[in-house]
Write a protein that holds these residues in place. Sequence first.
Motif, mmCIF file in Angstrom:
data_model
loop_
_atom_site.group_PDB
_atom_site.id
_atom_site.type_symbol
_atom_site.label_atom_id
_atom_site.label_comp_id
_atom_site.label_asym_id
_atom_site.label_seq_id
_atom_site.Cartn_x
_atom_site.Cartn_y
_atom_site.Cartn_z
ATOM 1 N N VAL A 240 0.888 -1.162 0.000
ATOM 2 C CA VAL A 240 0.000 0.000 0.000
ATOM 3 C C VAL A 240 0.924 1.208 0.000
ATOM 4 O O VAL A 240 1.853 1.288 0.812
ATOM 5 C CB VAL A 240 -0.912 0.023 1.243
ATOM 6 N N TYR A 241 0.697 2.150 -0.914
ATOM 7 C CA TYR A 241 1.591 3.304 -1.001
ATOM 8 C C TYR A 241 0.877 4.453 -1.692
ATOM 9 O O TYR A 241 -0.287 4.333 -2.076
ATOM 10 C CB TYR A 241 2.899 2.929 -1.712
ATOM 11 N N GLY A 242 1.588 5.553 -1.899
ATOM 12 C CA GLY A 242 0.991 6.777 -2.418
ATOM 13 C C GLY A 242 0.667 6.817 -3.892
ATOM 14 O O GLY A 242 0.017 7.750 -4.350
ATOM 15 N N GLY A 243 1.116 5.834 -4.677
ATOM 16 C CA GLY A 243 0.711 5.714 -6.072
ATOM 17 C C GLY A 243 1.360 6.647 -7.071
ATOM 18 O O GLY A 243 0.964 6.689 -8.229
ATOM 19 N N VAL A 244 2.376 7.394 -6.649
ATOM 20 C CA VAL A 244 3.020 8.377 -7.532
ATOM 21 C C VAL A 244 4.111 7.701 -8.361
ATOM 22 O O VAL A 244 4.769 6.770 -7.912
ATOM 23 C CB VAL A 244 3.603 9.547 -6.697
ATOM 24 N N ASN A 245 4.309 8.203 -9.564
ATOM 25 C CA ASN A 245 5.267 7.607 -10.500
ATOM 26 C C ASN A 245 6.658 8.245 -10.440
ATOM 27 O O ASN A 245 7.347 8.343 -11.449
ATOM 28 C CB ASN A 245 4.731 7.672 -11.936
ATOM 29 N N ALA B 39 8.066 -8.337 -9.125
ATOM 30 C CA ALA B 39 8.313 -9.582 -8.393
ATOM 31 C C ALA B 39 7.017 -10.359 -8.160
ATOM 32 O O ALA B 39 7.005 -11.344 -7.428
ATOM 33 C CB ALA B 39 9.006 -9.279 -7.069
ATOM 34 N N GLY B 40 5.921 -9.903 -8.775
ATOM 35 C CA GLY B 40 4.660 -10.620 -8.693
ATOM 36 C C GLY B 40 3.742 -10.200 -7.571
ATOM 37 O O GLY B 40 2.713 -10.834 -7.331
ATOM 38 N N GLY B 41 4.071 -9.110 -6.877
ATOM 39 C CA GLY B 41 3.236 -8.640 -5.778
ATOM 40 C C GLY B 41 2.116 -7.743 -6.247
ATOM 41 O O GLY B 41 2.126 -7.235 -7.366
ATOM 42 N N GLN B 42 1.144 -7.561 -5.376
ATOM 43 C CA GLN B 42 0.044 -6.647 -5.664
ATOM 44 C C GLN B 42 0.334 -5.296 -5.026
ATOM 45 O O GLN B 42 0.874 -5.230 -3.910
ATOM 46 C CB GLN B 42 -1.280 -7.184 -5.128
ATOM 47 N N THR B 43 -0.039 -4.220 -5.719
ATOM 48 C CA THR B 43 0.149 -2.868 -5.196
ATOM 49 C C THR B 43 -1.193 -2.149 -5.146
ATOM 50 O O THR B 43 -2.010 -2.272 -6.060
ATOM 51 C CB THR B 43 1.123 -2.058 -6.062
ATOM 52 N N ILE B 44 -1.373 -1.404 -4.075
ATOM 53 C CA ILE B 44 -2.553 -0.554 -3.913
ATOM 54 C C ILE B 44 -2.054 0.874 -3.803
ATOM 55 O O ILE B 44 -1.309 1.204 -2.880
ATOM 56 C CB ILE B 44 -3.350 -0.942 -2.653
ATOM 57 N N GLY B 45 -2.443 1.707 -4.737
ATOM 58 C CA GLY B 45 -2.066 3.112 -4.714
ATOM 59 C C GLY B 45 -3.196 3.961 -4.173
ATOM 60 O O GLY B 45 -4.318 3.896 -4.688
ATOM 61 N N VAL B 46 -2.925 4.726 -3.135
ATOM 62 C CA VAL B 46 -3.918 5.623 -2.541
ATOM 63 C C VAL B 46 -3.570 7.023 -3.041
ATOM 64 O O VAL B 46 -2.565 7.609 -2.631
ATOM 65 C CB VAL B 46 -3.918 5.532 -1.002
ATOM 66 N N ILE B 47 -4.406 7.526 -3.943
ATOM 67 C CA ILE B 47 -4.015 8.642 -4.801
ATOM 68 C C ILE B 47 -4.972 9.829 -4.661
ATOM 69 O O ILE B 47 -6.149 9.716 -5.000
ATOM 70 C CB ILE B 47 -3.997 8.173 -6.274
ATOM 71 N N PRO B 48 -4.467 10.960 -4.182
ATOM 72 C CA PRO B 48 -5.306 12.165 -4.156
ATOM 73 C C PRO B 48 -5.667 12.614 -5.578
ATOM 74 O O PRO B 48 -4.881 12.448 -6.514
ATOM 75 C CB PRO B 48 -4.415 13.213 -3.475
ATOM 76 N N GLN B 49 -6.837 13.184 -5.715
ATOM 77 C CA GLN B 49 -7.307 13.607 -7.032
ATOM 78 C C GLN B 49 -6.345 14.576 -7.709
ATOM 79 O O GLN B 49 -6.205 14.559 -8.929
ATOM 80 C CB GLN B 49 -8.698 14.223 -6.917
ATOM 81 N N ILE B 50 -5.664 15.414 -6.945
ATOM 82 C CA ILE B 50 -4.738 16.372 -7.544
ATOM 83 C C ILE B 50 -3.572 15.642 -8.247
ATOM 84 O O ILE B 50 -3.073 16.098 -9.266
ATOM 85 C CB ILE B 50 -4.225 17.395 -6.499
ATOM 86 N N ILE B 51 -3.179 14.488 -7.714
ATOM 87 C CA ILE B 51 -2.137 13.672 -8.344
ATOM 88 C C ILE B 51 -2.685 13.047 -9.616
ATOM 89 O O ILE B 51 -2.026 13.025 -10.658
ATOM 90 C CB ILE B 51 -1.634 12.556 -7.379
ATOM 91 N N GLU B 52 -3.913 12.542 -9.539
ATOM 92 C CA GLU B 52 -4.549 11.943 -10.717
ATOM 93 C C GLU B 52 -4.661 12.970 -11.842
ATOM 94 O O GLU B 52 -4.304 12.692 -12.989
ATOM 95 C CB GLU B 52 -5.935 11.411 -10.346
ATOM 96 N N LYS B 53 -5.119 14.160 -11.501
ATOM 97 C CA LYS B 53 -5.300 15.201 -12.525
ATOM 98 C C LYS B 53 -3.990 15.612 -13.173
ATOM 99 O O LYS B 53 -3.959 15.998 -14.332
ATOM 100 C CB LYS B 53 -5.988 16.424 -11.911
ATOM 101 N N SER B 54 -2.894 15.519 -12.424
ATOM 102 C CA SER B 54 -1.594 15.911 -12.977
ATOM 103 C C SER B 54 -0.945 14.787 -13.780
ATOM 104 O O SER B 54 0.123 14.965 -14.347
ATOM 105 C CB SER B 54 -0.657 16.364 -11.855
ATOM 106 N N GLY B 55 -1.566 13.609 -13.790
ATOM 107 C CA GLY B 55 -1.048 12.494 -14.577
ATOM 108 C C GLY B 55 0.167 11.813 -13.969
ATOM 109 O O GLY B 55 0.952 11.200 -14.688
ATOM 110 N N ARG B 56 0.312 11.906 -12.663
ATOM 111 C CA ARG B 56 1.497 11.325 -12.014
ATOM 112 C C ARG B 56 1.223 9.985 -11.335
ATOM 113 O O ARG B 56 1.929 9.591 -10.422
ATOM 114 C CB ARG B 56 2.082 12.322 -11.018
#
Length: 175
Positions: free
Chosen positions: A36-41, A55-72
């Motif tokens: 589980v992490y912040g989801g930023v690239n 390595a085959g693990g699953q990731t959960i990105g918890v992403i504020p809308q401002i990050i989504e809108k900026s495409g990061r």
Amino acid sequence: MKICVFCSANQQLDPAFFVATEELGRWLAQQGHTLVYGGVNQGLMECVAKAAHEAGGQTIGVIPQIIEKSGRISQYVDVEMLCDNLSDRKQLMADQSDVFIALPGGIGTLDEVFTIAASHTIGYHRKQVILYNVKGFWDSLLAMLDDLQQRGMVRGQWRDYISVANSLEELSSLL
């Protein structure tokens, strides 16, 4: 286990931080844990997610809308959890995670660490925060926490809420 990793999204960091972060991400996946992490690239966030994902693990990105809108948003996010702001992000991360690991980071990472630790001190949960002390990164914070403890500013012992690991082996023994 769902393990939340708090860390920097900056690029211009000590290369040793990236090495330790990649090692951690790979290890998490190999142990069958979900990241589980912040989801930023960018920065250590992208590094830990890429390593876990590859390595085959699953990731959960918890992403504020401002990050989504900026495409990061990272391409290594398997499950996107969008939120309104940083307060929502911290609450979602807390709800989703069993334990928290703090890699090197800045103001945001400190905010996350202390939000989790403070909520533990007053009984909202019993989840642990582990400072992954790569190359002594957290040493000055540890000294400050010891000083706060000596001055009577910490309820109980701060090490009841925050653990320290100086290596991946130490970190794995705390989980």
